[in-house]
Design a protein around this motif. Structure first.
Motif, PDB file in Angstrom:
ATOM      1  N   ALA A   1       8.352 -10.195  -4.504  1.00 64.60           N
ATOM      2  CA  ALA A   1       7.681  -9.601  -3.350  1.00 64.60           C
ATOM      3  C   ALA A   1       8.285 -10.146  -2.055  1.00 64.60           C
ATOM      4  O   ALA A   1       8.588 -11.332  -1.943  1.00 64.60           O
ATOM      5  CB  ALA A   1       6.180  -9.905  -3.406  1.00 64.60           C
ATOM      6  N   ARG A   2       8.424  -9.283  -1.071  1.00 68.10           N
ATOM      7  CA  ARG A   2       9.047  -9.673   0.199  1.00 68.10           C
ATOM      8  C   ARG A   2       8.029 -10.389   1.089  1.00 68.10           C
ATOM      9  O   ARG A   2       7.608  -9.880   2.118  1.00 68.10           O
ATOM     10  CB  ARG A   2       9.619  -8.447   0.891  1.00 68.10           C
ATOM     11  CG  ARG A   2      10.835  -7.848   0.192  1.00 68.10           C
ATOM     12  CD  ARG A   2      11.155  -6.464   0.717  1.00 68.10           C
ATOM     13  NE  ARG A   2      10.135  -5.500   0.297  1.00 68.10           N
ATOM     14  CZ  ARG A   2      10.006  -4.276   0.811  1.00 68.10           C
ATOM     15  NH1 ARG A   2      10.807  -3.868   1.782  1.00 68.10           N
ATOM     16  NH2 ARG A   2       9.065  -3.461   0.362  1.00 68.10           N
ATOM     17  N   LYS A   3       7.691 -11.603   0.699  1.00 68.37           N
ATOM     18  CA  LYS A   3       6.722 -12.405   1.432  1.00 68.37           C
ATOM     19  C   LYS A   3       7.397 -13.103   2.602  1.00 68.37           C
ATOM     20  O   LYS A   3       8.576 -13.424   2.560  1.00 68.37           O
ATOM     21  CB  LYS A   3       6.063 -13.442   0.517  1.00 68.37           C
ATOM     22  CG  LYS A   3       5.409 -12.838  -0.704  1.00 68.37           C
ATOM     23  CD  LYS A   3       4.598 -13.840  -1.506  1.00 68.37           C
ATOM     24  CE  LYS A   3       5.271 -15.160  -1.711  1.00 68.37           C
ATOM     25  NZ  LYS A   3       6.623 -15.026  -2.343  1.00 68.37           N
ATOM     26  N   ILE A   4       6.625 -13.376   3.629  1.00 69.04           N
ATOM     27  CA  ILE A   4       7.183 -14.006   4.815  1.00 69.04           C
ATOM     28  C   ILE A   4       7.519 -15.470   4.532  1.00 69.04           C
ATOM     29  O   ILE A   4       6.752 -16.192   3.890  1.00 69.04           O
ATOM     30  CB  ILE A   4       6.230 -13.892   6.020  1.00 69.04           C
ATOM     31  CG1 ILE A   4       4.873 -14.518   5.714  1.00 69.04           C
ATOM     32  CG2 ILE A   4       6.048 -12.447   6.418  1.00 69.04           C
ATOM     33  CD1 ILE A   4       3.927 -14.537   6.901  1.00 69.04           C
TER      34      ILE A   4
ATOM     35  N   ALA B   1       2.856  -4.907  -2.034  1.00 67.28           N
ATOM     36  CA  ALA B   1       2.042  -4.891  -0.824  1.00 67.28           C
ATOM     37  C   ALA B   1       0.809  -5.762  -0.978  1.00 67.28           C
ATOM     38  O   ALA B   1       0.394  -6.456  -0.038  1.00 67.28           O
ATOM     39  CB  ALA B   1       1.638  -3.452  -0.495  1.00 67.28           C
ATOM     40  N   ALA B   2       0.217  -5.741  -2.168  1.00 63.56           N
ATOM     41  CA  ALA B   2      -0.972  -6.566  -2.405  1.00 63.56           C
ATOM     42  C   ALA B   2      -0.636  -8.049  -2.320  1.00 63.56           C
ATOM     43  O   ALA B   2      -1.419  -8.852  -1.797  1.00 63.56           O
ATOM     44  CB  ALA B   2      -1.578  -6.229  -3.761  1.00 63.56           C
ATOM     45  N   ILE B   3       0.534  -8.439  -2.808  1.00 65.53           N
ATOM     46  CA  ILE B   3       0.954  -9.835  -2.733  1.00 65.53           C
ATOM     47  C   ILE B   3       1.191 -10.244  -1.284  1.00 65.53           C
ATOM     48  O   ILE B   3       0.741 -11.303  -0.837  1.00 65.53           O
ATOM     49  CB  ILE B   3       2.223 -10.057  -3.574  1.00 65.53           C
ATOM     50  CG1 ILE B   3       1.901  -9.922  -5.065  1.00 65.53           C
ATOM     51  CG2 ILE B   3       2.832 -11.429  -3.290  1.00 65.53           C
ATOM     52  CD1 ILE B   3       3.128  -9.941  -5.961  1.00 65.53           C
ATOM     53  N   VAL B   4       1.901  -9.411  -0.530  1.00 63.84           N
ATOM     54  CA  VAL B   4       2.194  -9.737   0.866  1.00 63.84           C
ATOM     55  C   VAL B   4       0.911  -9.806   1.677  1.00 63.84           C
ATOM     56  O   VAL B   4       0.706 -10.716   2.498  1.00 63.84           O
ATOM     57  CB  VAL B   4       3.185  -8.718   1.464  1.00 63.84           C
ATOM     58  CG1 VAL B   4       3.400  -8.999   2.945  1.00 63.84           C
ATOM     59  CG2 VAL B   4       4.515  -8.756   0.723  1.00 63.84           C
ATOM     60  N   ASP B   5       0.017  -8.841   1.463  1.00 66.68           N
ATOM     61  CA  ASP B   5      -1.256  -8.837   2.179  1.00 66.68           C
ATOM     62  C   ASP B   5      -2.064 -10.097   1.859  1.00 66.68           C
ATOM     63  O   ASP B   5      -2.613 -10.739   2.760  1.00 66.68           O
ATOM     64  CB  ASP B   5      -2.055  -7.589   1.806  1.00 66.68           C
ATOM     65  CG  ASP B   5      -3.357  -7.474   2.577  1.00 66.68           C
ATOM     66  OD1 ASP B   5      -3.331  -6.983   3.718  1.00 66.68           O
ATOM     67  OD2 ASP B   5      -4.408  -7.901   2.038  1.00 66.68           O
ATOM     68  N   SER B   6      -2.119 -10.465   0.580  1.00 63.10           N
ATOM     69  CA  SER B   6      -2.884 -11.651   0.217  1.00 63.10           C
ATOM     70  C   SER B   6      -2.218 -12.914   0.750  1.00 63.10           C
ATOM     71  O   SER B   6      -2.904 -13.893   1.094  1.00 63.10           O
ATOM     72  CB  SER B   6      -3.088 -11.732  -1.294  1.00 63.10           C
ATOM     73  OG  SER B   6      -1.865 -11.834  -1.990  1.00 63.10           O
ATOM     74  N   GLN B   7      -0.881 -12.921   0.856  1.00 63.87           N
ATOM     75  CA  GLN B   7      -0.214 -14.077   1.458  1.00 63.87           C
ATOM     76  C   GLN B   7      -0.663 -14.265   2.908  1.00 63.87           C
ATOM     77  O   GLN B   7      -0.973 -15.382   3.341  1.00 63.87           O
ATOM     78  CB  GLN B   7       1.302 -13.923   1.411  1.00 63.87           C
ATOM     79  CG  GLN B   7       2.040 -15.160   1.956  1.00 63.87           C
ATOM     80  CD  GLN B   7       3.431 -14.866   2.466  1.00 63.87           C
ATOM     81  OE1 GLN B   7       3.724 -13.746   2.899  1.00 63.87           O
ATOM     82  NE2 GLN B   7       4.303 -15.860   2.420  1.00 63.87           N
TER      83      GLN B   7
ATOM     84  N   GLY C   1      -3.930  -5.729  12.622  1.00 59.62           N
ATOM     85  CA  GLY C   1      -4.002  -4.735  11.555  1.00 59.62           C
ATOM     86  C   GLY C   1      -3.232  -5.096  10.309  1.00 59.62           C
ATOM     87  O   GLY C   1      -3.272  -4.362   9.319  1.00 59.62           O
ATOM     88  N   GLY C   2      -2.500  -6.225  10.329  1.00 65.57           N
ATOM     89  CA  GLY C   2      -1.779  -6.636   9.140  1.00 65.57           C
ATOM     90  C   GLY C   2      -0.814  -5.564   8.653  1.00 65.57           C
ATOM     91  O   GLY C   2      -0.158  -4.893   9.453  1.00 65.57           O
ATOM     92  N   LEU C   3      -0.742  -5.385   7.368  1.00 66.00           N
ATOM     93  CA  LEU C   3       0.216  -4.441   6.792  1.00 66.00           C
ATOM     94  C   LEU C   3      -0.136  -2.985   7.053  1.00 66.00           C
ATOM     95  O   LEU C   3       0.701  -2.097   6.848  1.00 66.00           O
ATOM     96  CB  LEU C   3       0.313  -4.651   5.274  1.00 66.00           C
ATOM     97  CG  LEU C   3       0.775  -6.010   4.769  1.00 66.00           C
ATOM     98  CD1 LEU C   3       1.121  -5.925   3.297  1.00 66.00           C
ATOM     99  CD2 LEU C   3       1.937  -6.554   5.564  1.00 66.00           C
ATOM    100  N   GLU C   4      -1.327  -2.727   7.548  1.00 65.50           N
ATOM    101  CA  GLU C   4      -1.773  -1.343   7.718  1.00 65.50           C
ATOM    102  C   GLU C   4      -1.324  -0.718   9.027  1.00 65.50           C
ATOM    103  O   GLU C   4      -1.451   0.505   9.195  1.00 65.50           O
ATOM    104  CB  GLU C   4      -3.300  -1.285   7.622  1.00 65.50           C
ATOM    105  CG  GLU C   4      -3.830  -1.673   6.255  1.00 65.50           C
ATOM    106  CD  GLU C   4      -5.332  -1.486   6.159  1.00 65.50           C
ATOM    107  OE1 GLU C   4      -5.760  -0.357   5.860  1.00 65.50           O
ATOM    108  OE2 GLU C   4      -6.061  -2.464   6.401  1.00 65.50           O
TER     109      GLU C   4
ATOM    110  N   TRP D   1       6.731  -1.660  -2.674  1.00 66.29           N
ATOM    111  CA  TRP D   1       6.044  -1.157  -1.489  1.00 66.29           C
ATOM    112  C   TRP D   1       7.085  -0.517  -0.577  1.00 66.29           C
ATOM    113  O   TRP D   1       7.964  -1.191  -0.055  1.00 66.29           O
ATOM    114  CB  TRP D   1       5.336  -2.325  -0.803  1.00 66.29           C
ATOM    115  CG  TRP D   1       4.646  -1.997   0.488  1.00 66.29           C
ATOM    116  CD1 TRP D   1       3.854  -0.912   0.749  1.00 66.29           C
ATOM    117  CD2 TRP D   1       4.660  -2.785   1.687  1.00 66.29           C
ATOM    118  NE1 TRP D   1       3.370  -0.978   2.035  1.00 66.29           N
ATOM    119  CE2 TRP D   1       3.852  -2.112   2.622  1.00 66.29           C
ATOM    120  CE3 TRP D   1       5.278  -3.986   2.028  1.00 66.29           C
ATOM    121  CZ2 TRP D   1       3.642  -2.618   3.924  1.00 66.29           C
ATOM    122  CZ3 TRP D   1       5.069  -4.484   3.296  1.00 66.29           C
ATOM    123  CH2 TRP D   1       4.261  -3.810   4.234  1.00 66.29           C
ATOM    124  N   ASN D   2       7.008   0.782  -0.421  1.00 63.91           N
ATOM    125  CA  ASN D   2       8.002   1.509   0.353  1.00 63.91           C
ATOM    126  C   ASN D   2       7.527   1.689   1.792  1.00 63.91           C
ATOM    127  O   ASN D   2       6.634   2.498   2.072  1.00 63.91           O
ATOM    128  CB  ASN D   2       8.258   2.883  -0.286  1.00 63.91           C
ATOM    129  CG  ASN D   2       8.937   2.757  -1.630  1.00 63.91           C
ATOM    130  OD1 ASN D   2       9.918   2.046  -1.763  1.00 63.91           O
ATOM    131  ND2 ASN D   2       8.410   3.445  -2.633  1.00 63.91           N
TER     132      ASN D   2
END
Length: 310
Positions: free
Chosen positions: A39-42, A208-214, A249-252, A304-305
Motif C-alpha cells: 500500500a502506498r502509505k505516507i 485505500a483502506a490501509i492508507v486511510d487507517s494509517q 477530508g483525508g483521502l476523500e 486504489w486508482n
C-alpha cells in the motif's frame, strides 16, 4: 520451562468455516505483511518508494521467510516464534524489517482458530513466561531496531526476571507495541480494525483502506519509532500534520490528498528518519485480525486508482 504457546496447534474441527480451512494462519500472516508493504502509505517503503538500504522486495522476502513460523499447526511458543522468525528474516534480507510485526502477530497467531480471537488472546498473554521474555530479548538484540535505547528495568541487554507480559507492561508508556500486550491489544481491536473495515466499506479497496487507517493512526497516536529516533515533540508534530490532512477530508477530497502527499514529502525529507514504522506494524496486526476474523479475504480488491496520490 513453560512457554506462552496458547493453543496454536491442532486440526481444524469439522464445524469450522470453509474460509478457516482454506486459509492457514501462515497465509494470513503473509497476506497482511504483503498488503501493508505494498500500500502506498505516507513515509513508508512501498513499490514506488524504496529507502536507501531497504526496498519493497525486502519486505516481501521477509514475509515469506517468517511465514512458516505462523502456521497454526506449529507448536512454537510466542517467544520462540518471534526468535525463529527474526533469525529467518535476517538470513533472507540481512536486516530488521519486521520485528514489530512479529511481536504483534505472534500472540494473535497462537490463539486456536476455534476460540474467539480476543478471548483466546487474553489467555495467551496471561500464559506468557520468563522463557518467552528471554527469547524475545534475544530476537530484539539480533534485530537491533533503530532508536533502541536503555531501559531502567528489564533492559533487553540483561537476563530477564519477569514474564513477557510483565516486561511489555513496563515499556507500555513509551512504546505502542508494548502497550498492546499491556492492554490486551485494545488499540488494535477497538481502534485499528474498525478504522480499516470502515474505510474498506467506504472505498472498496484494500489499499485505500490501509492508507486511510494509517492517517487515522497517525492522527490519534504519535508514532513510537519517530519518537525514539527524533523525540516526542517531532512525533507530535507529525500527529498534528496528520490531523490537518484528515480535517481537509483525508483521502476523500483533493485538498486532503494533497495534504497527505505533502506529509509524505516531509516524512522522507531527512533520510527517512521520520518513517512511521510503529504505525505500519500496528496496521499489519490489524490486517491479520481482519483476515483471521473473515472481515476481508486475501482475494479482496486491492489497488486504489486515483490520479493525485503517491
Amino acid at each position: 520451562m513453560r512457554c506462552g504457546c496458547g493453543e496454536g496447534s491442532g486440526a481444524v474441527p469439522g464445524g469450522a468455516s470453509a474460509v478457516v480451512v482454506r486459509y492457514g494462519t501462515n497465509l494470513l500472516f503473509q497476506t497482511a505483511c504483503i498488503w501493508e508493504a505494498t500500500a502506498r502509505k505516507i513515509g513508508n517503503v512501498h513499490p514506488f518508494a524504496d529507502f536507501a538500504k531497504t526496498t519493497h522486495l525486502d519486505f516481501l522476502l521477509s514475509a515469506a521467510a517468517a511465514a512458516d513460523y505462523f502456521n497454526y499447526k506449529a507448536s512454537h511458543c510466542v517467544g520462540l516464534t518471534v526468535r525463529l522468525a527474526v533469525e529467518a528474516t535476517a538470513v533472507a534480507v540481512g536486516q530488521n524489517t519486521n520485528l514489530g510485526i512479529l511481536l504483534l502477530i505472534a500472540p494473535l497467531a497462537a490463539v486456536q482458530r476455534i476460540v474467539p480471537l480476543r478471548d483466546g488472546l487474553v489467555s495467551t498473554l496471561d500464559a506468557l513466561s520468563q522463557e518467552d521474555t528471554r527469547l524475545v530479548y534475544e530476537a530484539i538484540r539480533l534485530a537491533n531496531p533503530g532508536g533502541l535505547g536503555g531501559a531502567p528495568e528489564q533492559d533487553v541487554r540483561d537476563e530477564p526476571t519477569v514474564t513477557l507480559l510483565e516486561a511489555m507492561s513496563l515499556a507500555a508508556e513509551r512504546d505502542m507495541i508494548a502497550r498492546q500486550y499491556a492492554n490486551g491489544f485494545a488499540d488494535v481491536f477497538d481502534f485499528g480494525v474498525p478504522a480499516f473495515t470502515a474505510a474498506f466499506a467506504k472505498f472498496g479497496r484494500v489499499e485505500a483502506a490501509i492508507v486511510d487507517s494509517q492517517l487515522r493512526w497517525l492522527a490519534a497516536h504519535p508514532d513510537s519509532l519517530i519518537a525514539r529516533k527524533n523525540g516526542a515533540a517531532v512525533a507530535e508534530d507529525v500527529q498534528r500534520r496528520a490531523q490537518a490532512a484528515l480535517a481537509l477530508g483525508g483521502l476523500e477530497t483533493p485538498a486532503g490528498r494533497a495534504a497527505g502527499v505533502a506529509l509524505d514529502r516531509h516524512l522522507r525529507s531527512d533520510g527517512n528518519r521520520l518513517n512511521p514504522g510503529t504505525t505500519a506494524d500496528l496496521i499489519t496486526a490489524c490486517l491479520f485480525v481482519a483476515l483471521r476474523e473473515n472481515m476481508v479475504t486475501p482475494s479482496a480488491p486491492f489497488r486504489w486508482n486515483v490520479s493525485d496520490w503517491l
